[in-house]
Design a protein around this motif. Structure first.
Motif, PDB file in Angstrom:
ATOM      1  N   GLU A  40       0.831  -1.200   0.000  1.00  0.00           N
ATOM      2  CA  GLU A  40       0.000   0.000   0.000  1.00  0.00           C
ATOM      3  C   GLU A  40       0.869   1.255   0.000  1.00  0.00           C
ATOM      4  O   GLU A  40       0.532   2.252  -0.627  1.00  0.00           O
ATOM      5  N   ASP A  41       2.028   1.192   0.688  1.00  0.00           N
ATOM      6  CA  ASP A  41       2.936   2.339   0.702  1.00  0.00           C
ATOM      7  C   ASP A  41       3.399   2.674  -0.710  1.00  0.00           C
ATOM      8  O   ASP A  41       3.473   3.843  -1.096  1.00  0.00           O
ATOM      9  N   ALA A  42       3.737   1.646  -1.498  1.00  0.00           N
ATOM     10  CA  ALA A  42       4.197   1.879  -2.863  1.00  0.00           C
ATOM     11  C   ALA A  42       3.100   2.479  -3.719  1.00  0.00           C
ATOM     12  O   ALA A  42       3.327   3.392  -4.516  1.00  0.00           O
ATOM     13  N   SER A 470       0.877  16.065   3.684  1.00  0.00           N
ATOM     14  CA  SER A 470       0.838  14.849   4.507  1.00  0.00           C
ATOM     15  C   SER A 470       1.084  13.621   3.649  1.00  0.00           C
ATOM     16  O   SER A 470       1.814  12.702   4.045  1.00  0.00           O
ATOM     17  N   LYS A 471       0.476  13.597   2.466  1.00  0.00           N
ATOM     18  CA  LYS A 471       0.679  12.463   1.566  1.00  0.00           C
ATOM     19  C   LYS A 471       2.126  12.380   1.111  1.00  0.00           C
ATOM     20  O   LYS A 471       2.689  11.288   0.980  1.00  0.00           O
ATOM     21  N   GLU A 472       2.746  13.525   0.861  1.00  0.00           N
ATOM     22  CA  GLU A 472       4.152  13.531   0.457  1.00  0.00           C
ATOM     23  C   GLU A 472       5.036  12.918   1.544  1.00  0.00           C
ATOM     24  O   GLU A 472       6.092  12.358   1.255  1.00  0.00           O
ATOM     25  N   LEU A 473       4.595  13.036   2.789  1.00  0.00           N
ATOM     26  CA  LEU A 473       5.335  12.486   3.921  1.00  0.00           C
ATOM     27  C   LEU A 473       4.985  11.027   4.188  1.00  0.00           C
ATOM     28  O   LEU A 473       5.448  10.447   5.165  1.00  0.00           O
ATOM     29  N   GLY A 474       4.129  10.448   3.344  1.00  0.00           N
ATOM     30  CA  GLY A 474       3.743   9.055   3.523  1.00  0.00           C
ATOM     31  C   GLY A 474       2.641   8.847   4.539  1.00  0.00           C
ATOM     32  O   GLY A 474       2.383   7.724   4.969  1.00  0.00           O
ATOM     33  N   GLN A 475       1.988   9.917   4.940  1.00  0.00           N
ATOM     34  CA  GLN A 475       0.889   9.819   5.895  1.00  0.00           C
ATOM     35  C   GLN A 475      -0.419   9.554   5.156  1.00  0.00           C
ATOM     36  O   GLN A 475      -0.478   9.624   3.926  1.00  0.00           O
TER      37      GLN A 475
END
Length: 510
Positions: A40-42, A470-475
């Motif tokens: 999901e992270d990828a 936040s998304k750029e930080l993986g949140q």
């Protein structure tokens, strides 16, 4: 025999598996995505990269292909909107991110682009996981971040020494600002009026502010009109109503505050609005049945000890400090009035943002990252120790530890365990702005002709930008810009602001 792929078959048998598989690498990745072989992270990182480039492509196409006069208009509109993200939101509505996602999914070219990024993101996720594991403390300050061209690197941020400012402070102590190429000087301010005046005078680059302040200043309430953007929320919850010990046998509910002098830090503060909300629930008129006095937070405990105020609604480190000094007790945590309510925020002026768009984005990203670090349970005790320092909050470490861990004595001999006593969630829900505006109208802090609730929320609270960072930080921030808020005595539907105020007055008579 053992094979390099990890199986035990003969290597020559590989052709049986390869035959019939897609020959185009992108088609192969597509199959693997559908089969669930990518984390999901990828997928999230691939999506974030695709959205970022898609937005850039829209901007470049609009500028490059337009006549000179139209290019100028395009740039001016983006500035007027507050940035590219806000311009897209204005064009496509509050669901601009979802619109772009749909467009990407429907576009064959963009699907191919997305899959390439998924494959790249999977490699990034794998490498960073192997290199750094899950140790957030090690990765927070030891790496060098890639940033855009910073218009300004030496910055001054004003803050009030209260627990609510911790993300702004941790970004320095954990060297997050430094990681992003910023040299930040933190300037301790004596009170909120000083923050406001220094902001207007241009003495600060950005500010720690109460979440209602950008609304008040942008509309010229209590000051000249000075457009401010609320970039991210610093903390939710984290406030308390403290009462002098001499009243411990008297105060059991809201009605028992009648005739008292109660300290709040600023007219345009969540503290003032929440105190009024609570008093009204007990049938008290906050402007007639009690005296609400503006008290700088650092002075609140001393004033209570001197008998100058009977109670206060202040940041939790001062509620807990009253217990530490044995002058008061905690009557109620504000999370029990509204669990998840905003308090303080990070903000900057529209003029400064226009002049320093890359710097603004970078510093906001730094603070959002610091908020996540401070919110992590495993970091809270160490953060308490760091923040006790004189240059930061200058508070006894046991006081900050009680606030940060939620394990505390309420001053009446009861030991409580409230892990979410304070949280650091940077997402600026637009429903926050609407509730704040509704209460300003209710208590005559905002004239009704300025109460354009949706416009205020859209123009001042930078929800879309906070989500993107936040998304750029993986949140994984919320996808919706607004939500229904549940308070102790009612429910706030942001789609029905006018009727909400009317229902409050009808229910409580105030």
């Amino acid at each position: 025999m053992f094979c390099p792929c990890g199986g035990t078959h003969v290597a020559e048998d590989h052709w049986k598996f390869i035959e019939g598989m897609p020959q185009d690498p992108v088609d192969l990745v597509d199959d693997l995505v559908q089969m669930g072989h990518y984390s999901e992270d990828a997928l999230q990182l691939g999506q974030a990269l695709t959205h970022a480039e898609f937005r850039k492509a829209i901007l470049l196409k609009a500028i490059d292909q337009a006549p000179p006069e139209q290019r100028q208009i395009c740039n001016e509109l983006i500035k007027l909107a507050g940035g590219l993200d806000e311009a897209l939101a204005a064009a496509f509505g509050p669901n601009a991110t979802e619109f772009l996602g749909d467009a990407i999914r429907l576009s064959r070219f963009r699907r191919r682009d997305f899959l390439i990024k998924v494959a790249a993101a999977a490699a990034v996720v794998t490498v960073t996981s192997c290199a750094g594991g899950n140790n957030q403390q090690n990765t927070t300050s030891s790496t060098t971040a890639t940033t855009g061209n910073l218009e300004k690197k030496d910055l001054t941020i004003g803050f009030i020494p209260i627990a609510c400012s911790i993300p702004i402070l941790v970004a320095e102590s954990a060297e997050i600002y430094k990681k992003y190429g910023l040299n930040v000087t933190l300037k301790k301010m004596p009170n909120w009026a000083a923050v406001r005046e220094s902001a207007i005078a241009g003495e600060l680059d950005a500010y720690h502010m109460l979440s209602p302040m950008p609304i008040a200043m942008s509309l010229g309430l209590g000051s000249s009109v000075f457009p401010i953007k609320l970039a991210s929320i610093e903390n939710i919850n984290g406030q308390s109503i403290a009462v002098a010990m001499k009243h411990k046998d008297r105060v059991k509910g809201a009605a028992d505050f009648k005739g008292m002098t109660i300290g709040v830090p600023f007219p345009y503060s969540m503290h003032n609005l929440l105190m009024r909300y609570y008093l009204a629930s007990g049938g008290l008129n906050p402007d007639q049945d009690v005296k609400l006095e503006i008290v700088p937070p650092p002075d609140s405990v001393a004033k209570m000890a001197a008998g100058q105020i009977d109670a206060f609604l202040m940041p939790d480190n001062f509620g807990q400090r009253a217990i530490f000094e044995k002058v008061g007790f905690i009557h109620m945590l504000t999370k029990d009035l509204w669990n998840g309510h905003p308090c303080c925020a990070f903000a900057a002026s529209q003029k400064w943002i226009d002049a320093n768009p890359n710097t603004f984005r970078t510093i906001n990203k730094s603070i959002i990252e610091a908020a996540a670090y401070a919110d992590d349970a495993k970091n809270r005790e160490s953060v308490s120790q760091q923040m006790a320092a004189r240059k930061y909050l200058n508070q006894p470490e046991p006081v900050l530890k009680a606030v940060m861990t939620g394990k505390f004595d309420n001053g009446l001999g009861e030991s409580l365990d409230v892990p979410d006593r304070i949280k650091f969630d940077p997402y600026p829900w637009k429903s926050f702005a609407k509730w704040i505006s509704s209460q300003m109208v209710r208590w005559d802090l905002m004239p009704t002709d300025k109460a354009k609730f949706q416009e205020i929320a859209d123009q001042i609270y930078m929800t879309d930008l906070a989500r993107d960072l936040s998304k750029e930080l993986g949140q994984t921030p919320p996808t919706e810009p607004t939500r229904v808020e549940t308070l102790k005595f009612d429910t706030f539907d942001p789609a029905k602001v006018d009727s909400y105020v009317q229902d409050q007055v009808k229910q409580f008579g105030v």
